[in-house]
Design a protein around this motif. Structure first.
Motif, short mmCIF file in Angstrom:
data_model
loop_
_atom_site.label_atom_id
_atom_site.label_comp_id
_atom_site.label_asym_id
_atom_site.label_seq_id
_atom_site.Cartn_x
_atom_site.Cartn_y
_atom_site.Cartn_z
N ALA A 6 0.83 -1.21 0.00
CA ALA A 6 0.00 0.00 0.00
C ALA A 6 0.87 1.25 0.00
N LEU A 7 1.97 1.22 0.73
CA LEU A 7 2.88 2.37 0.75
C LEU A 7 3.49 2.61 -0.63
N SER A 8 3.80 1.52 -1.32
CA SER A 8 4.33 1.64 -2.68
C SER A 8 3.28 2.20 -3.63
N LEU A 9 2.05 1.72 -3.49
CA LEU A 9 0.95 2.25 -4.32
C LEU A 9 0.71 3.73 -4.03
N ARG A 10 0.81 4.12 -2.76
CA ARG A 10 0.64 5.53 -2.40
C ARG A 10 1.70 6.39 -3.08
N ALA A 11 2.94 5.93 -3.06
CA ALA A 11 4.02 6.68 -3.72
C ALA A 11 3.78 6.77 -5.22
N ASP A 12 3.33 5.67 -5.83
CA ASP A 12 3.02 5.67 -7.27
C ASP A 12 1.88 6.66 -7.56
N SER A 13 0.87 6.67 -6.70
CA SER A 13 -0.26 7.59 -6.90
C SER A 13 0.20 9.05 -6.79
N ALA A 14 1.05 9.33 -5.84
CA ALA A 14 1.55 10.70 -5.67
C ALA A 14 2.32 11.15 -6.92
N ARG A 15 3.14 10.24 -7.46
CA ARG A 15 3.88 10.56 -8.70
C ARG A 15 2.91 10.77 -9.86
N ARG A 16 1.91 9.93 -9.94
CA ARG A 16 0.91 10.03 -11.02
C ARG A 16 0.15 11.35 -10.93
N ILE A 17 -0.20 11.77 -9.73
CA ILE A 17 -0.91 13.04 -9.53
C ILE A 17 -0.03 14.20 -10.00
N GLU A 18 1.24 14.17 -9.67
CA GLU A 18 2.14 15.25 -10.10
C GLU A 18 2.32 15.26 -11.61
N GLN A 19 2.37 14.09 -12.23
CA GLN A 19 2.46 14.02 -13.70
C GLN A 19 1.20 14.60 -14.33
N LEU A 20 0.06 14.23 -13.79
CA LEU A 20 -1.21 14.76 -14.31
C LEU A 20 -1.28 16.27 -14.12
N ARG A 21 -0.82 16.77 -12.98
CA ARG A 21 -0.81 18.21 -12.75
C ARG A 21 -0.01 18.94 -13.85
N ALA A 22 1.16 18.40 -14.17
CA ALA A 22 1.99 19.02 -15.20
C ALA A 22 1.33 18.94 -16.57
N ARG A 23 0.72 17.80 -16.89
CA ARG A 23 0.06 17.64 -18.18
C ARG A 23 -1.15 18.55 -18.30
N ILE A 24 -1.91 18.72 -17.20
CA ILE A 24 -3.07 19.62 -17.20
C ILE A 24 -2.61 21.05 -17.44
N ALA A 25 -1.56 21.45 -16.74
CA ALA A 25 -1.05 22.82 -16.89
C ALA A 25 -0.58 23.09 -18.32
#
Length: 156
Positions: A6-25
């Motif tokens: 779950a901790l690994s999935l949380r880290a992956d999700s955090a990275r994915r959110i930051e990637q999406l933030r950059a792509r949205i911008a």
């Protein structure tokens, strides 16, 4: 699922959110007559979904950390707080030792006997010994935390 997964999935999700933030911008505005690189609305919807999953993981991880015991006296939450405190204390002690040795003074040294001599207000040897002891405590605690992460099942 184990807590470590779950901790690994949380880290992956955090990275994915930051990637999406950059792509949205980068897709939020585009020049007239051109097409945007990606659909910003679809990216926002995807980010919203990933954030919901991220929140669920964090809730489950927090519940698990609060309930899981690493010994008779401590929960994982207690151990994580202790680890944070040890890291902070280690950082302060090593910074104090570095300052006492003059490392943070940009290489200034006396050139004439008439110049003022800088003295250490702290025992560098004692500070280094204390930092070594704290580093050992940190390593031992981190091993216990990691072991628990792989042994404990994630709560719902």
């Amino acid at each position: 699922m184990k807590l470590a997964e779950a901790l690994s999935l949380r880290a992956d999700s955090a990275r994915r959110i930051e990637q999406l933030r950059a792509r949205i911008a980068s897709s939020a505005r585009y020049q007239e007559g051109e097409e945007p690189a990606e659909d910003a609305s679809a990216l926002l919807a995807e980010a919203e979904e990933v954030i919901r999953e991220f929140e669920t993981l964090i809730r489950r991880i927090n519940r698990t950390n609060a309930a899981a015991r690493i010994d008779a006296e401590s929960t994982l939450t207690d151990a994580l707080a202790r680890r944070d405190a040890l890291r902070l204390q280690h950082s302060i002690i090593t910074d104090a030792a570095d300052a006492a040795t003059g490392r943070n003074h940009g290489g200034y040294a006396r050139q004439l006997r008439s110049e003022l001599k800088m003295l250490s207000a702290l025992s560098v040897a004692e500070l280094r010994a204390q930092a070594d002891s704290l580093a050992l405590q940190l390593r031992e605690l981190d091993v216990r935390i990691q072991r628990a992460n792989w042994e404990v099942n994630l709560l719902d």
